[in-house]
Design a protein around this motif. Structure first.
Motif, PDB file in Angstrom:
ATOM      1  N   THR A 151       0.814  -1.217   0.000  1.00  0.00           N
ATOM      2  CA  THR A 151       0.000   0.000   0.000  1.00  0.00           C
ATOM      3  C   THR A 151       0.847   1.267   0.000  1.00  0.00           C
ATOM      4  O   THR A 151       0.350   2.348  -0.303  1.00  0.00           O
ATOM      5  CB  THR A 151      -0.939   0.067   1.227  1.00  0.00           C
ATOM      6  OG1 THR A 151      -0.141  -0.070   2.396  1.00  0.00           O
ATOM      7  CG2 THR A 151      -1.980  -1.040   1.178  1.00  0.00           C
ATOM      8  N   ILE A 152       2.131   1.123   0.350  1.00  0.00           N
ATOM      9  CA  ILE A 152       3.004   2.303   0.409  1.00  0.00           C
ATOM     10  C   ILE A 152       3.333   2.794  -1.008  1.00  0.00           C
ATOM     11  O   ILE A 152       3.541   1.998  -1.914  1.00  0.00           O
ATOM     12  CB  ILE A 152       4.311   1.934   1.148  1.00  0.00           C
ATOM     13  CG1 ILE A 152       4.041   1.798   2.639  1.00  0.00           C
ATOM     14  CG2 ILE A 152       5.410   2.923   0.884  1.00  0.00           C
ATOM     15  CD1 ILE A 152       3.968   3.111   3.373  1.00  0.00           C
ATOM     16  N   THR A 153       3.352   4.110  -1.184  1.00  0.00           N
ATOM     17  CA  THR A 153       3.765   4.662  -2.474  1.00  0.00           C
ATOM     18  C   THR A 153       4.945   5.598  -2.269  1.00  0.00           C
ATOM     19  O   THR A 153       5.021   6.314  -1.274  1.00  0.00           O
ATOM     20  CB  THR A 153       2.627   5.465  -3.134  1.00  0.00           C
ATOM     21  OG1 THR A 153       2.100   6.380  -2.182  1.00  0.00           O
ATOM     22  CG2 THR A 153       1.530   4.544  -3.626  1.00  0.00           C
ATOM     23  N   ILE A 159      13.068   9.311 -14.008  1.00  0.00           N
ATOM     24  CA  ILE A 159      14.163   8.345 -14.093  1.00  0.00           C
ATOM     25  C   ILE A 159      15.515   9.051 -14.122  1.00  0.00           C
ATOM     26  O   ILE A 159      15.712  10.003 -14.856  1.00  0.00           O
ATOM     27  CB  ILE A 159      13.982   7.463 -15.335  1.00  0.00           C
ATOM     28  CG1 ILE A 159      12.794   6.540 -15.089  1.00  0.00           C
ATOM     29  CG2 ILE A 159      15.230   6.659 -15.636  1.00  0.00           C
ATOM     30  CD1 ILE A 159      12.436   5.680 -16.241  1.00  0.00           C
ATOM     31  N   VAL A 179       5.432   0.538  -4.672  1.00  0.00           N
ATOM     32  CA  VAL A 179       4.965   1.210  -5.882  1.00  0.00           C
ATOM     33  C   VAL A 179       5.629   2.583  -5.966  1.00  0.00           C
ATOM     34  O   VAL A 179       5.509   3.392  -5.053  1.00  0.00           O
ATOM     35  CB  VAL A 179       3.435   1.364  -5.854  1.00  0.00           C
ATOM     36  CG1 VAL A 179       2.976   2.216  -7.021  1.00  0.00           C
ATOM     37  CG2 VAL A 179       2.780  -0.001  -5.907  1.00  0.00           C
ATOM     38  N   THR A 180       6.343   2.812  -7.064  1.00  0.00           N
ATOM     39  CA  THR A 180       6.977   4.113  -7.236  1.00  0.00           C
ATOM     40  C   THR A 180       6.174   4.944  -8.227  1.00  0.00           C
ATOM     41  O   THR A 180       5.627   4.421  -9.185  1.00  0.00           O
ATOM     42  CB  THR A 180       8.411   3.990  -7.762  1.00  0.00           C
ATOM     43  OG1 THR A 180       8.379   3.198  -8.935  1.00  0.00           O
ATOM     44  CG2 THR A 180       9.314   3.368  -6.736  1.00  0.00           C
ATOM     45  N   VAL A 181       6.097   6.227  -7.961  1.00  0.00           N
ATOM     46  CA  VAL A 181       5.313   7.124  -8.794  1.00  0.00           C
ATOM     47  C   VAL A 181       6.220   8.252  -9.270  1.00  0.00           C
ATOM     48  O   VAL A 181       6.642   9.083  -8.474  1.00  0.00           O
ATOM     49  CB  VAL A 181       4.138   7.726  -7.999  1.00  0.00           C
ATOM     50  CG1 VAL A 181       3.200   8.469  -8.933  1.00  0.00           C
ATOM     51  CG2 VAL A 181       3.385   6.644  -7.256  1.00  0.00           C
ATOM     52  N   PRO A 182       6.524   8.277 -10.568  1.00  0.00           N
ATOM     53  CA  PRO A 182       7.388   9.344 -11.052  1.00  0.00           C
ATOM     54  C   PRO A 182       6.632  10.651 -11.300  1.00  0.00           C
ATOM     55  O   PRO A 182       5.461  10.637 -11.668  1.00  0.00           O
ATOM     56  CB  PRO A 182       7.946   8.790 -12.363  1.00  0.00           C
ATOM     57  CG  PRO A 182       6.997   7.751 -12.793  1.00  0.00           C
ATOM     58  CD  PRO A 182       6.205   7.297 -11.607  1.00  0.00           C
ATOM     59  N   TYR A 183       7.307  11.767 -11.083  1.00  0.00           N
ATOM     60  CA  TYR A 183       6.744  13.091 -11.354  1.00  0.00           C
ATOM     61  C   TYR A 183       7.694  13.825 -12.268  1.00  0.00           C
ATOM     62  O   TYR A 183       8.857  13.455 -12.378  1.00  0.00           O
ATOM     63  CB  TYR A 183       6.562  13.878 -10.051  1.00  0.00           C
ATOM     64  CG  TYR A 183       5.417  13.378  -9.224  1.00  0.00           C
ATOM     65  CD1 TYR A 183       4.184  14.008  -9.271  1.00  0.00           C
ATOM     66  CD2 TYR A 183       5.559  12.261  -8.412  1.00  0.00           C
ATOM     67  CE1 TYR A 183       3.117  13.542  -8.526  1.00  0.00           C
ATOM     68  CE2 TYR A 183       4.502  11.784  -7.663  1.00  0.00           C
ATOM     69  CZ  TYR A 183       3.284  12.433  -7.720  1.00  0.00           C
ATOM     70  OH  TYR A 183       2.223  11.976  -6.992  1.00  0.00           O
ATOM     71  N   LYS A 184       7.173  14.890 -12.882  1.00  0.00           N
ATOM     72  CA  LYS A 184       8.052  15.707 -13.714  1.00  0.00           C
ATOM     73  C   LYS A 184       8.753  16.715 -12.837  1.00  0.00           C
ATOM     74  O   LYS A 184       8.304  17.830 -12.670  1.00  0.00           O
ATOM     75  CB  LYS A 184       7.243  16.420 -14.791  1.00  0.00           C
ATOM     76  CG  LYS A 184       7.174  15.624 -16.054  1.00  0.00           C
ATOM     77  CD  LYS A 184       6.760  16.468 -17.225  1.00  0.00           C
ATOM     78  CE  LYS A 184       6.697  15.593 -18.454  1.00  0.00           C
ATOM     79  NZ  LYS A 184       5.472  15.709 -19.189  1.00  0.00           N
ATOM     80  N   MET A 190       6.941  17.103  -4.611  1.00  0.00           N
ATOM     81  CA  MET A 190       6.873  17.656  -3.256  1.00  0.00           C
ATOM     82  C   MET A 190       5.460  18.151  -2.945  1.00  0.00           C
ATOM     83  O   MET A 190       4.948  17.946  -1.837  1.00  0.00           O
ATOM     84  CB  MET A 190       7.901  18.789  -3.119  1.00  0.00           C
ATOM     85  CG  MET A 190       8.016  19.372  -1.730  1.00  0.00           C
ATOM     86  SD  MET A 190       8.393  18.156  -0.449  1.00  0.00           S
ATOM     87  CE  MET A 190      10.168  17.993  -0.641  1.00  0.00           C
ATOM     88  N   THR A 191       4.816  18.786  -3.915  1.00  0.00           N
ATOM     89  CA  THR A 191       3.450  19.264  -3.693  1.00  0.00           C
ATOM     90  C   THR A 191       2.539  18.117  -3.276  1.00  0.00           C
ATOM     91  O   THR A 191       1.745  18.243  -2.341  1.00  0.00           O
ATOM     92  CB  THR A 191       2.884  19.886  -4.978  1.00  0.00           C
ATOM     93  OG1 THR A 191       3.848  20.763  -5.520  1.00  0.00           O
ATOM     94  CG2 THR A 191       1.610  20.656  -4.694  1.00  0.00           C
ATOM     95  N   GLU A 192       2.641  16.990  -3.987  1.00  0.00           N
ATOM     96  CA  GLU A 192       1.731  15.888  -3.684  1.00  0.00           C
ATOM     97  C   GLU A 192       2.112  15.190  -2.380  1.00  0.00           C
ATOM     98  O   GLU A 192       1.259  14.608  -1.720  1.00  0.00           O
ATOM     99  CB  GLU A 192       1.690  14.905  -4.862  1.00  0.00           C
ATOM    100  CG  GLU A 192       1.212  15.607  -6.129  1.00  0.00           C
ATOM    101  CD  GLU A 192       0.162  14.845  -6.918  1.00  0.00           C
ATOM    102  OE1 GLU A 192       0.055  13.624  -6.742  1.00  0.00           O
ATOM    103  OE2 GLU A 192      -0.543  15.488  -7.711  1.00  0.00           O
ATOM    104  N   GLN A 197      -0.913  12.973  -0.981  1.00  0.00           N
ATOM    105  CA  GLN A 197      -1.353  12.078  -2.048  1.00  0.00           C
ATOM    106  C   GLN A 197      -0.432  10.861  -2.160  1.00  0.00           C
ATOM    107  O   GLN A 197      -0.820   9.821  -2.678  1.00  0.00           O
ATOM    108  CB  GLN A 197      -1.380  12.801  -3.397  1.00  0.00           C
ATOM    109  CG  GLN A 197      -2.000  14.198  -3.367  1.00  0.00           C
ATOM    110  CD  GLN A 197      -3.510  14.154  -3.335  1.00  0.00           C
ATOM    111  OE1 GLN A 197      -4.109  13.102  -3.442  1.00  0.00           O
ATOM    112  NE2 GLN A 197      -4.127  15.318  -3.153  1.00  0.00           N
ATOM    113  N   ILE A 198       0.803  11.020  -1.729  1.00  0.00           N
ATOM    114  CA  ILE A 198       1.752   9.915  -1.736  1.00  0.00           C
ATOM    115  C   ILE A 198       2.407   9.839  -0.364  1.00  0.00           C
ATOM    116  O   ILE A 198       2.296  10.765   0.436  1.00  0.00           O
ATOM    117  CB  ILE A 198       2.825  10.091  -2.831  1.00  0.00           C
ATOM    118  CG1 ILE A 198       3.285  11.545  -2.860  1.00  0.00           C
ATOM    119  CG2 ILE A 198       2.323   9.628  -4.168  1.00  0.00           C
ATOM    120  CD1 ILE A 198       4.486  11.760  -3.696  1.00  0.00           C
TER     121      ILE A 198
END
Lengths: 325, 501, 154
Positions: A151-153, A159, A179-184, A190-192, A197-198
């Motif tokens: 459940t952890i993100t 990359i 689960v890794t979630v990439p951002y631009k 940081m905002t999320e 959200q993460i």
């Protein structure tokens, strides 16, 4: 035949003459410092701080040119292909070492395509989480993550970004697939994280210090061998039992391979002079980092760092099976 | 009252002779560089950034903010005069603004843009001062699902950008979405549609694309007959808006300001939707939607206000969290760091004179812009009297420099040429470029947030309807679609949208 | 009774969109598609390509049933011949020749696109633009351009 030999001889003579002339007068015109990332980013900031003081020492202007794209490999490739006369240099970070493995078809060799000038600074990283994540301290966090791996993100800034590299180490340390979630970029990530959200992220102190102090996110550990002055209460990863998580975003200055050693040494002297400036130390301190000591701001030290880091990251990246090409 | 003392502190800081001077310099430089064709706000700031490094932190940021507004204003000017938007926001202004200019109403369009921007800027500045912290809380509620739903709403609105065939407009949006995906995939690093060229790994450059499909395509179109342009020079109606014009712009200005202020707060790129959304709203509620695309004042006033309000409120995440909402903000963060200020949630309490000084300077900057630019309108309009065969080589030179200066990437210049050709071809096929540009801007965000929402929701597509804000946005989208397709309205729409055929 | 004509403009537009849809779609198929949980790089573009092809088909079909057809008009061949190469030329030469000669020649090339532009005036204009942009961008703003590049024997 004879003609070719003669031409080759002439060419060598011309190069030698050019080299000696260059060594004496270097630098006699402005130098371009390529930053392989966009203007305003953390690497650009380091570059501009250092470039200004180096200009003063060299007596020539250093123009910072941002050649962003492809995880820094575009700018690096441009410098690798540039004339090796000491008038084009590159300021790159840890990505120089990881790109050797992350990119399988680079037109240049990160290990051999450059003449290292010196280490500039090492930015520590912090393991941070959304502010309402349960675990109270770092060891508890590691246990918690392992238990709740499904459940952890965990966020990263794309990359090859520092946060991605640290994330790979983190997963290796907890030994569970998260689960890794990439951002631009770091900003959106940081905002999320602030918005909850993460759950997790590992990022440079440049980005996390003020947020941790402001209480918008929770800081668990620093990735340096010793605790940081800005966070005396935050344990190191080794204290928590995970020395393998030690990582820093180091920045190095390079010239193209084949640059005359005199020019490289002159650049290194200027770099050391810049890093000894207390004004730079103050500004870097606010980013949670410090200028490299003179002993590290040398070609040999950077060469050793680069080779060591290429070797360190190769198996980690290959194990993760993530490539940027 | 905290607010009054805070604003007092802010104005005291911003109105020091020194800071006023730097604000003025910033606004002037920003306008002058930004008005060069093909050079938008990002390119302008990137060019002028090093100049600000030598100043005091507050002065430096005030000057940067001035450059930002100035450049945005300059970008709208080129969008109106020569159909050359330098940023996504002014792409919308180009639609009707350029048509107004072609009809000899360039002066009116520029004045409407300036007044609308000033009004929106003033209101939004006040909003920032009053509500920055609570608004941040709202912004933080936006996750991937919410952004995806917002982008979908934005896409539906693209239908209104077209004044020709709806089908073609939709096809252009989809083509734009696909073009937006060019480059390395964020999630896997796989290069997509780059044809093996690493120079495109970071995606196609927006300025290059916009300059190509709007500006160069327009130059080529003008060269067809070689006499088209004289129309512009001969019929110059009044420079300034008439009383009737002003009356028509009031309501769009208010609506645009409201839309822009709301969308600007969202750090995930809500601001780019502002001008598009405002255009959609204006066209929908207009009694004369057939004028849109042919020089409707509302089509300039609304989007320009929305754009400027959004630009203003997009400072909120920067000021309250220290997080940049767009590339320009990222540059400002860089400037802060170089000055030794690490932006974060505590800037307001630790550096009050900086925080409030910047807010006050926003308004001062906007005031300076309007004072500076209203007289300049006469000058800009005179530029249109320059014979076209002299003007366009200059435009080409400036475009080349502007596009190249952003990333020093020569492939961006090849992109300009390619999209110039494509844009011209599309004009010949009566496909309009604005929906393509909207798709291009939204493409990467749409995909990124869709994939992220699915990952965070563990593959469960119901996340879009179980999260209240997302659900609300999707319902809004359905409502827009229903209104568009309702039979009675459809009849009117058909009249409106086929008239160009 | 109305006769239907083929609108060649719309037909061409439909074909163009179908072609783009195929171009992107075929490439998307070569990428990992993934699952709904973890969408691969090919997933979203493949969906979009499909939509684009469908829209293109619809445009094409409707084009055959138009009541009236419009003509495309002439093409600006001379414009395309000189305008489009101008930025490409700048890109190819700005590093080698340097900023000053590159911008001069770029302006000159673009200037030739118009029949109204006499060659001597094109030269004057190119000279003016070169002086202006060198002063503003190179000296004024200090952009990292080399004014004269290594290709020149200076």
């Amino acid at each position: 035949m004879a003609f070719t030999t003669m031409r080759a001889g002439l060419a060598v003579a011309a190069t030698l003459m050019a080299t000696t002339a260059l060594a004496q007068d270097y630098p006699d015109r402005s130098i371009t410092m390529v930053v392989p990332f966009a203007a305003g980013g953390p690497t650009d900031t380091v570059a501009r701080l250092v470039a200004e003081r180096m200009s003063a020492d060299l007596g020539q202007q250093i123009i910072v040119e941002n050649v962003g794209g492809a995880g820094g490999t575009l700018g690096a490739g441009q410098v690798a292909a540039a004339e090796a006369d000491g008038y084009t240099v590159l300021l790159h970070h840890i990505g120089m070492a990881t790109s050797a493995t992350l990119y399988r078809n680079l037109a240049y060799s990160p290990a051999d395509g450059f003449a290292p000038v010196g280490l500039v600074t090492e930015v520590p990283m912090t393991i941070v989480a959304r502010k309402d994540l349960e675990p109270a301290d770092f060891p508890a966090l590691m246990a918690y993550v392992k238990e709740n791996a499904d459940t952890i993100t965990m966020a990263n800034a794309g990359i090859g970004a520092a946060s991605h590299l640290c994330g790979m180490l983190f997963m290796q340390a907890v030994d569970a697939p998260i689960v890794t979630v990439p951002y631009k970029g770091t900003g959106p990530a940081m905002t999320e994280l602030i918005g909850g959200q993460i759950d997790l992220m590992c990022d440079q102190t440049t980005n996390t210090t003020e947020q941790i102090k402001g209480g918008t996110i929770k800081g668990y550990a620093v990735t340096t061998p010793a605790r940081l002055d800005i966070f005396p209460d935050m344990p190191t990863v080794a204290e928590g039992g995970f020395p393998g998580l030690e990582v820093s975003v180091w920045h190095g200055l390079y010239a193209p391979a084949g640059t005359p050693p005199e020019a490289v040494d002159r650049l290194a002297t200027a770099l050391q002079a810049a890093l000894a400036d207390p004004g730079i130390a103050t500004k870097l301190a606010e980013l949670g980092t410090a200028p490299s000591p003179a002993a590290d701001a040398t070609p040999a030290a950077l060469k050793a760092k680069l080779d060591g880091e290429i070797a360190r990251w190769k198996p980690i990246i290959e194990a993760a099976g993530v490539y940027a090409d | 009252m905290d607010l009054i003392s805070n604003l007092g502190l802010g104005f005291a800081t911003a109105a020091s002779p020194e800071n006023l001077f730097f604000c003025l310099i910033g606004v002037i430089l920003g306008t002058l560089i930004g008005v060069l064709p093909g050079i938008g706000a990002t390119a302008t700031i990137a060019m002028l950034l090093p100049i600000t490094f030598q100043l005091e932190p507050v002065s430096s940021l005030i000057m940067l903010a001035g450059i930002y507004y100035g450049a945005q204003y300059g970008g709208s000017t080129t969008a109106i005069l020569i159909n050359m938007p330098g940023e996504s926001s002014s792409a919308v202004t180009a639609i009707d603004g350029y048509q107004m200019a072609r009809k000899g109403k360039a002066g009116t369009a520029l004045a409407v843009a300036a007044l609308g921007s000033f009004f929106a800027g003033s209101v939004a500045t006040l909003l920032v001062a009053l509500f920055a912290p609570p608004l941040t809380v709202v912004a933080l509620k936006f996750g991937a699902a919410e952004y995806f739903s917002l982008m979908m709403l934005g896409l539906v609105s693209a239908i209104a950008l077209a004044h020709g065939s709806i089908l073609k407009a939709l096809a252009m949006v989809v083509l734009g979405l696909l073009l937006g995906l060019v480059g390395d995939d964020l999630y896997t690093g796989t290069p997509r549609f780059t044809f093996g060229m690493p120079e495109f790994a970071g995606g196609l450059n927006f300025v290059a694309l916009a300059v190509g499909v709007f500006g160069i395509a327009e130059i080529l179109r003008n060269l067809e007959g070689e006499q088209d342009r004289t129309v512009l020079g001969t019929r110059l109606a009044g420079l300034f808006p008439s009383r009737a014009d002003l009356k028509r712009m009031v309501a769009p200005m208010f609506r645009g300001t409201a839309i822009g202020s709301v969308l600007g707060i969202l750090p995930g790129g809500g601001a780019v939707l502002a001008s598009f959304a405002s255009y959609t709203v204006e066209k929908r509620i207009s009694k004369t939607p057939e004028e849109f695309g042919h020089g409707a004042i509302e089509g300039v006033a609304g989007p320009e206000s929305a754009n400027n309000a959004g630009a203003q409120t997009s400072f909120i995440p920067l000021l309250t969290l220290g997080i940049p909402a767009n590339p320009v903000m990222a540059l400002m963060i860089g400037a802060m760091i170089i000055q030794g200020i690490v932006p974060g949630p505590n800037v307001a309490s630790e550096q009050p004179e900086l925080f409030w000084g910047i807010i006050a300077s926003m308004w001062i900057g906007n005031l300076m812009l309007v004072v500076l630019n209203l007289p300049l309108i006469g000058l800009w309009v005179k530029l249109l009297k320059v014979p076209y065969h002299i003007l366009f080589p200059i435009i080409m030179a400036m475009c080349s420099i502007g596009v190249y200066s952003v990333n020093s990437n020569v492939y961006d210049l090849f992109t300009v040429a390619f999209f110039g050709l494509l844009g011209y071809g599309l004009i010949k096929l009566r496909c309009e470029p604005a929906p393509l540009l909207l798709g291009f801007v939204l493409g990467p965000m749409l995909e990124e947030n869709l994939r992220r929402a699915m990952i965070l929701g563990r593959g469960d597509p119901t996340v879009f309807v179980t999260r209240p804000i997302s659900l609300l946005l999707l319902l809004l989208m359905v409502a827009v679609l229903v209104v568009v397709t309702l039979p009675s309205i459809r009849k009117k729409r058909d009249e409106v949208f086929t008239e160009a055929e | 009774m109305t006769t239907t004509k083929t609108d060649r403009t719309d037909a061409a537009a439909g074909i163009l969109f179908i072609a783009f849809g195929l171009l992107f779609g075929v490439q998307s198929l070569g990428m990992e598609l993934g699952t709904a949980f973890r969408m691969g790089p090919g997933y979203f573009p493949l969906v979009l390509s499909g939509v684009l092809i469908l829209l293109g088909l619809a445009i094409l079909i409707i084009a055959f049933k138009k009541v009236s057809a419009t003509e495309m008009g002439g093409f600006a061949w001379r414009g395309m011949l000189f305008i489009l190469p101008a930025p490409v030329f700048f890109g190819l030469t700005v590093r080698g020749l340097g900023f000053v000669p590159a911008i001069f020649l770029t302006t000159l090339i673009a200037g030739l696109a118009s029949l109204k532009m006499k060659p001597q005036w094109a030269l004057v204009l190119a000279f003016g633009v070169t002086v202006f942009s060198t002063l503003v961008f190179s000296y004024g703003l200090g952009l990292p351009f080399r004014r004269f590049g290594p290709w020149l024997p200076l």
